[in-house]
Design a protein around this motif. Structure first.
Motif, mmCIF file in Angstrom:
data_model
loop_
_atom_site.group_PDB
_atom_site.id
_atom_site.type_symbol
_atom_site.label_atom_id
_atom_site.label_comp_id
_atom_site.label_asym_id
_atom_site.label_seq_id
_atom_site.Cartn_x
_atom_site.Cartn_y
_atom_site.Cartn_z
ATOM 1 N N TYR A 168 1.430 2.237 4.675
ATOM 2 C CA TYR A 168 -0.030 2.403 4.814
ATOM 3 C C TYR A 168 -0.838 1.411 3.983
ATOM 4 O O TYR A 168 -1.960 1.068 4.352
ATOM 5 C CB TYR A 168 -0.452 3.819 4.419
ATOM 6 C CG TYR A 168 -0.194 4.881 5.464
ATOM 7 C CD1 TYR A 168 -0.300 4.592 6.825
ATOM 8 C CD2 TYR A 168 0.122 6.177 5.084
ATOM 9 C CE1 TYR A 168 -0.073 5.575 7.769
ATOM 10 C CE2 TYR A 168 0.346 7.172 6.024
ATOM 11 C CZ TYR A 168 0.249 6.864 7.364
ATOM 12 O OH TYR A 168 0.462 7.830 8.299
ATOM 13 N N GLU A 169 -0.292 0.979 2.851
ATOM 14 C CA GLU A 169 -1.075 0.081 1.994
ATOM 15 C C GLU A 169 -1.466 -1.179 2.779
ATOM 16 O O GLU A 169 -2.638 -1.545 2.863
ATOM 17 C CB GLU A 169 -0.280 -0.284 0.748
ATOM 18 C CG GLU A 169 -1.106 -1.088 -0.233
ATOM 19 C CD GLU A 169 -0.431 -1.243 -1.586
ATOM 20 O OE1 GLU A 169 0.704 -0.761 -1.764
ATOM 21 O OE2 GLU A 169 -1.059 -1.880 -2.448
ATOM 22 N N GLU A 170 -0.467 -1.803 3.367
ATOM 23 C CA GLU A 170 -0.722 -3.026 4.150
ATOM 24 C C GLU A 170 -1.509 -2.687 5.426
ATOM 25 O O GLU A 170 -2.423 -3.406 5.817
ATOM 26 C CB GLU A 170 0.637 -3.652 4.518
ATOM 27 C CG GLU A 170 0.544 -5.001 5.168
ATOM 28 C CD GLU A 170 0.290 -6.128 4.171
ATOM 29 O OE1 GLU A 170 1.001 -6.193 3.164
ATOM 30 O OE2 GLU A 170 -0.637 -6.920 4.432
ATOM 31 N N PHE A 171 -1.152 -1.577 6.045
ATOM 32 C CA PHE A 171 -1.812 -1.192 7.294
ATOM 33 C C PHE A 171 -3.315 -0.968 7.075
ATOM 34 O O PHE A 171 -4.146 -1.433 7.855
ATOM 35 C CB PHE A 171 -1.159 0.064 7.871
ATOM 36 C CG PHE A 171 -1.783 0.520 9.150
ATOM 37 C CD1 PHE A 171 -1.609 -0.207 10.317
ATOM 38 C CD2 PHE A 171 -2.578 1.664 9.189
ATOM 39 C CE1 PHE A 171 -2.216 0.186 11.506
ATOM 40 C CE2 PHE A 171 -3.183 2.069 10.369
ATOM 41 C CZ PHE A 171 -2.994 1.331 11.529
ATOM 42 N N ASP A 172 -3.663 -0.260 5.998
ATOM 43 C CA ASP A 172 -5.077 0.024 5.748
ATOM 44 C C ASP A 172 -5.848 -1.238 5.354
ATOM 45 O O ASP A 172 -7.032 -1.371 5.664
ATOM 46 C CB ASP A 172 -5.226 1.081 4.641
ATOM 47 C CG ASP A 172 -4.844 2.466 5.142
ATOM 48 O OD1 ASP A 172 -4.749 2.652 6.367
ATOM 49 O OD2 ASP A 172 -4.618 3.361 4.308
ATOM 50 N N MET A 173 -5.175 -2.156 4.690
ATOM 51 C CA MET A 173 -5.869 -3.383 4.259
ATOM 52 C C MET A 173 -5.938 -4.425 5.363
ATOM 53 O O MET A 173 -6.958 -5.051 5.577
ATOM 54 C CB MET A 173 -5.142 -3.999 3.057
ATOM 55 C CG MET A 173 -5.616 -3.430 1.736
ATOM 56 S SD MET A 173 -5.091 -4.430 0.341
ATOM 57 C CE MET A 173 -3.363 -4.625 0.596
ATOM 58 N N ASN A 174 -4.817 -4.607 6.063
ATOM 59 C CA ASN A 174 -4.720 -5.748 6.981
ATOM 60 C C ASN A 174 -4.400 -5.382 8.421
ATOM 61 O O ASN A 174 -4.239 -6.268 9.262
ATOM 62 C CB ASN A 174 -3.668 -6.738 6.457
ATOM 63 C CG ASN A 174 -4.053 -7.269 5.080
ATOM 64 O OD1 ASN A 174 -5.217 -7.581 4.849
ATOM 65 N ND2 ASN A 174 -3.102 -7.314 4.180
ATOM 66 N N GLY A 175 -4.240 -4.094 8.709
ATOM 67 C CA GLY A 175 -4.074 -3.664 10.094
ATOM 68 C C GLY A 175 -2.695 -3.854 10.693
ATOM 69 O O GLY A 175 -2.524 -3.763 11.902
ATOM 70 N N PHE A 176 -1.691 -4.115 9.855
ATOM 71 C CA PHE A 176 -0.334 -4.155 10.401
ATOM 72 C C PHE A 176 0.651 -3.510 9.429
ATOM 73 O O PHE A 176 0.350 -3.349 8.249
ATOM 74 C CB PHE A 176 0.105 -5.588 10.744
ATOM 75 C CG PHE A 176 0.355 -6.455 9.542
ATOM 76 C CD1 PHE A 176 -0.683 -7.167 8.969
ATOM 77 C CD2 PHE A 176 1.625 -6.565 8.999
ATOM 78 C CE1 PHE A 176 -0.456 -7.962 7.851
ATOM 79 C CE2 PHE A 176 1.863 -7.360 7.881
ATOM 80 C CZ PHE A 176 0.812 -8.060 7.309
ATOM 81 N N ALA A 177 1.813 -3.134 9.950
ATOM 82 C CA ALA A 177 2.832 -2.504 9.104
ATOM 83 C C ALA A 177 3.890 -3.543 8.764
ATOM 84 O O ALA A 177 4.434 -4.176 9.666
ATOM 85 C CB ALA A 177 3.467 -1.329 9.837
ATOM 86 N N PRO A 178 4.167 -3.752 7.476
ATOM 87 C CA PRO A 178 5.178 -4.742 7.101
ATOM 88 C C PRO A 178 6.564 -4.331 7.601
ATOM 89 O O PRO A 178 6.867 -3.144 7.713
ATOM 90 C CB PRO A 178 5.119 -4.737 5.569
ATOM 91 C CG PRO A 178 4.458 -3.473 5.187
ATOM 92 C CD PRO A 178 3.588 -3.069 6.317
ATOM 93 N N GLN A 179 7.397 -5.335 7.884
ATOM 94 C CA GLN A 179 8.743 -5.016 8.385
ATOM 95 C C GLN A 179 9.684 -4.951 7.207
ATOM 96 O O GLN A 179 10.244 -5.961 6.765
ATOM 97 C CB GLN A 179 9.143 -6.070 9.393
ATOM 98 C CG GLN A 179 8.190 -5.983 10.577
ATOM 99 C CD GLN A 179 8.763 -6.595 11.808
ATOM 100 O OE1 GLN A 179 8.885 -7.794 11.869
ATOM 101 N NE2 GLN A 179 9.104 -5.776 12.767
ATOM 102 N N MET A 180 9.814 -3.763 6.690
ATOM 103 C CA MET A 180 10.636 -3.593 5.493
ATOM 104 C C MET A 180 11.402 -2.271 5.540
ATOM 105 O O MET A 180 11.206 -1.447 6.438
ATOM 106 C CB MET A 180 9.769 -3.682 4.236
ATOM 107 C CG MET A 180 8.630 -2.701 4.165
ATOM 108 S SD MET A 180 7.628 -2.984 2.678
ATOM 109 C CE MET A 180 6.626 -1.492 2.709
ATOM 110 N N VAL A 181 12.300 -2.125 4.573
ATOM 111 C CA VAL A 181 13.123 -0.914 4.475
ATOM 112 C C VAL A 181 13.151 -0.489 3.005
ATOM 113 O O VAL A 181 13.056 -1.330 2.116
ATOM 114 C CB VAL A 181 14.556 -1.194 5.030
ATOM 115 C CG1 VAL A 181 15.255 -2.304 4.257
ATOM 116 C CG2 VAL A 181 15.410 0.069 5.061
#
Ligand code: FE2
Length: 283
Positions: A168-181
């Motif tokens: 959510y951190e990246e999603f709320d700031m930049n509108g995408f979900a990082p590809q991580m695990v």
């Protein structure tokens, strides 16, 4: 306001400020939309797995190196404390001052390993093999380097995260979900009453079923950088995961987790946490 959760069917209630703003998102599943890198794993329906790494990585070496790292941090924050017989699970016997603990804990939550200091590359290779993706602390084509967290929870202390999703951190700031695990490795004090609660399958829910805050939440009077999720599909039940020594919990960064209260009477809980990004530009 009261936020009730059920961890292994046992109710536990947390207090959030009355003016906390919770909201529902759109009717979209973010793990699908942003192509969760774990989606081809055989454990993906649940959103997590537990892996035994004892044949590949020496947990005692990890513990020894983390002990050195924590001793160094304590010495910087509280130079007068005698640490000659320091044991990780007895951290709370050495650090009794709350503000000192907060400073030590803050520093331990932002670590960057340099080469040869720590077997982090071995751990990365192990996880790469498990999910069949190239991984790194940095995303593709980015200078950003994700830090490593050593989370220190003395018995009955606050300082555990709210129930949250890492994306959510990246999603709320930049509108995408990082590809991580996410990887969570118990170091000490983890047992059947103290581990990491997760909410299985919640990485597959649409956002219009998830009631949450943005990043920067307050729970039990503590401020957190992460979001706080109140309920998912009207539910707030979680499953406590407590991997054995030499095992790691690997889970989708879209999965709801948090509220890792340390219920031990006399043992500090310490965990090592990584977020690894898919990165195809590495050797
Ligand atoms: Fe997290």
């Amino acid at each position: 306001m009261k936020l009730p959760y059920y961890i292994n069917n046992e109710e536990i209630v947390f207090e959030a400020p009355e003016d906390t703003h919770f909201f529902y998102g759109e009717k979209v599943c973010l793990s699908q939309k942003f192509n969760d890198i774990c989606k081809d794993c055989d454990w993906y329906d649940e959103g997590y797995t537990i892996l035994d790494f004892t044949k590949y990585i020496d947990i005692n070496l990890i513990k020894k190196l983390l002990r050195n790292i924590i001793i160094k941090i304590i010495s910087e924050v509280s130079p007068k404390i005698d640490l000659s017989n320091f044991e990780l699970n007895k951290y709370h016997k050495y650090i009794k001052n709350h503000s000192q603990h907060l400073e030590i804990s803050k520093r331990a939550k932002r670590l960057y390993f340099t080469k040869d200091e720590f077997p982090d590359q071995k751990i990365i290779k192990f996880i790469e093999n498990a999910i069949q993706k190239k991984l790194s602390f940095s995303p593709n084509n980015s200078d950003f380097v994700h830090w490593v967290i050593v989370r220190i929870n003395p018995p009955y202390s606050k300082g555990f995260n709210p129930a949250h999703k890492d994306i959510y951190e990246e999603f709320d700031m930049n509108g995408f979900a990082p590809q991580m695990v996410n990887s969570w490795i118990p170091i000490c004090g983890v047992n059947k009453k103290t581990g990491l609660p997760i909410a299985p399958k919640t990485h597959l829910l649409n956002e219009d079923l998830i009631l949450r805050t943005r990043c920067g939440s307050t729970l039990e009077g503590q401020n957190y950088s992460v979001n706080c999720i109140k309920s998912w599909n009207g539910d707030s039940s979680m499953k406590l995961i407590y991997p054995k020594e030499g095992e790691m919990l690997l889970f989708s960064s879209h999965l709801i987790h948090g509220l890792g209260v340390n219920n031990n009477d006399d043992e500090t809980r310490i965990s090592l946490e990584f977020r690894l990004h898919e990165n195809n530009n590495i050797d």
